[in-house]
Design an enzyme around this catalytic site. Sequence first.
Site, PDB file in Angstrom:
ATOM      1  N   GLY A  17       0.838  -1.195   0.000  1.00 61.29           N
ATOM      2  CA  GLY A  17       0.000   0.000   0.000  1.00 61.29           C
ATOM      3  C   GLY A  17       0.867   1.236   0.000  1.00 61.29           C
TER       4      GLY A  17
ATOM      5  CB  CYS B 154       5.389  -4.187   0.428  1.00 62.19           C
ATOM      6  SG  CYS B 154       6.340  -2.718   0.174  1.00 62.19           S
ATOM      7  CE1 TYR B 155       0.901   0.820   5.714  1.00 65.11           C
ATOM      8  CE2 TYR B 155      -0.779  -0.890   5.460  1.00 65.11           C
ATOM      9  CZ  TYR B 155      -0.331   0.278   6.063  1.00 65.11           C
ATOM     10  OH  TYR B 155      -1.111   0.899   6.989  1.00 65.11           O
TER      11      TYR B 155
ATOM     12  CG  HIS C 222       5.917  -5.675  -4.531  1.00 58.28           C
ATOM     13  ND1 HIS C 222       4.646  -5.560  -4.013  1.00 58.28           N
ATOM     14  CD2 HIS C 222       6.568  -4.557  -4.158  1.00 58.28           C
ATOM     15  CE1 HIS C 222       4.529  -4.421  -3.371  1.00 58.28           C
ATOM     16  NE2 HIS C 222       5.683  -3.783  -3.436  1.00 58.28           N
TER      17      HIS C 222
ATOM     18  CD  GLU D 114       2.996  -8.403  -5.522  1.00 64.49           C
ATOM     19  OE1 GLU D 114       3.706  -9.182  -4.868  1.00 64.49           O
ATOM     20  OE2 GLU D 114       2.770  -7.243  -5.145  1.00 64.49           O
TER      21      GLU D 114
ATOM     22  CG  ASP E  34     -16.040  -9.220 -20.942  1.00 63.18           C
ATOM     23  OD1 ASP E  34     -15.159 -10.053 -21.179  1.00 63.18           O
ATOM     24  OD2 ASP E  34     -15.809  -8.032 -20.666  1.00 63.18           O
ATOM     25  CB  SER E  35     -21.952  -9.668 -23.688  1.00 61.25           C
ATOM     26  OG  SER E  35     -21.477  -9.463 -24.991  1.00 61.25           O
TER      27      SER E  35
ATOM     28  CE  LYS F 224     -11.837  -8.653 -22.234  1.00 56.16           C
ATOM     29  NZ  LYS F 224     -12.984  -7.740 -22.211  1.00 56.16           N
TER      30      LYS F 224
END
Length: 510
Positions: free
Chosen positions: A54, A81-82, A167, A169, A225-226, A366
Amino acid sequence: MREAILILDFGGQYTQLIARRIRESGVYSEILPFNTSWETIDERDPGGIVLSGGPQSVFSDDAPHPDPRIYDSPRPILGICYGMQLLAQHFGGSVAPSGEREYGRAQIETLNSNPLFEALPRQLEVWMSHGDRIEELPDGFTGIANSDNALAAMAWPDRGFYGVQFHPEVAHTPKGKEILENFLFKICHCQGDWTMASFTQNAIAGITAQVGSSRVICGLSGGVDSTVTAILIHKTIGDRLTCIFVDNGLLRKDEFQGVLNTFRDALALNVVGVDASQGFLDLLAGVKDPEEKRKIIGREFIRVFESEAKKLGKTEFLAQGTLYPDVIESVSVKGPSAVIKSHHNVGGLPEKMSLRLVEPLRELFKDEVREVGRELGIPENLIERQPFPGPGLAVRIIGDITPARLEILREADWIVDQEIKGAGLYTKIWQSFAILLPIKSVGVMGDNRTYEYVIAIRAIHSRDGMTADWVPLPYEVLGQISNRIVNEVQGVNRVVYDISSKPPSTIEWE
Ligand code: XMP
């Protein structure tokens, strides 16, 4: 109860990435606001908790803190981290502002064997981004890695508490995936059975439970998506689903018929195609202001949709392709962001229509939606379609929208599409398209002076549309696009390339 890792979001820029990485390792993960109550967390019965990074310092007066009861729980915690500083502060360690801010690549050395770094080399390259550092370890914790100027990781293995200053990630931490997987599998003892096949099965069961024997409508946009939403629901309730696909006169060349055919023939969906183009174009005539255009299109879309829905008889549910990033955005700690553009999708509908929502994709990113699409046998050309904005070409014609301008833009856009696909770039790029500028410039063709429109080309890489980098398209591709547009599209004598990123620009020009 499904196995899950909960991520408490302290506003870090990589929070979504943490969730994605964990899911890529086959474990369902969910992001919750940092101040989620212990009851809500406990109810979800997570296998472990991640405290995200953060922007704040744990010293600041308004530093965000989690419900302290998480520290009493037997569930493993990984503070990043934070998040690590929170752990240190809570358990009585000392955190101090660092004289040397560490930002960027760093080397760390792991100090002793422990599950978080199991089977990894002692020297690791990692991505750091922090100002504060831990000076004194809290009781119970030991240091498990150091960088040149700070403690890089700490652990209290008996309690399952781990903190990393870097990090794991991000791609810049090459062994980050292994570190996260050690947390998931060695520390939280997850099974790793979150796959898109299992998602699909659960989603079908969920839709059955929610919808019962009611009827559902779904607005199709032609986007992935739809489409995936519709197929998933169709698979569950068959012809009790009716899809509506509206031609607003702002679609790409041949798009309406093409998409309609695919939906009906290849996907066997029950689709009502509505040609409402004239109505939209009449309302837009003479409108130059981008926000005004968006609002007109949004309103008219609702009107058309409503009038079609009425013809269908009693319908109780509206299906929407809402994705996880939209859901996270509404719970994020970052607070409401300024309205830059009024995006419209069918989101404006429910209130007005008193339909209940079915949103089977609201847990997915997505790329996961694309995988579900493949799982459902949707043709690759639909799955890999680049996003296309709801207001369509209206936001790619700067200023007045006229039939003549639409025609020019459609032809130019068609060429961009063909050339990008021909160069094998279409699926590697988030979006690539043409924009018509309402200015004319002088040119020469043959022996004659011309005075025609300018077309801009935009191609961007993006992870989620929130930020974007312009793509350095090969000169040959740009040259070919430019040549073909000025030669084949009447009314254009100049092509320019947009080399702006988002921010400070946006992806669409309006
Ligand atoms: P901007 O222009 O805001 O675009 O940087 C971010 C992403 O969103 C798409 N976009 C829209 N999508 N309705 C949509 O469904 C809209 O009104 C809309 N406006 C922009 C844009 O194409 C890009 O992918």
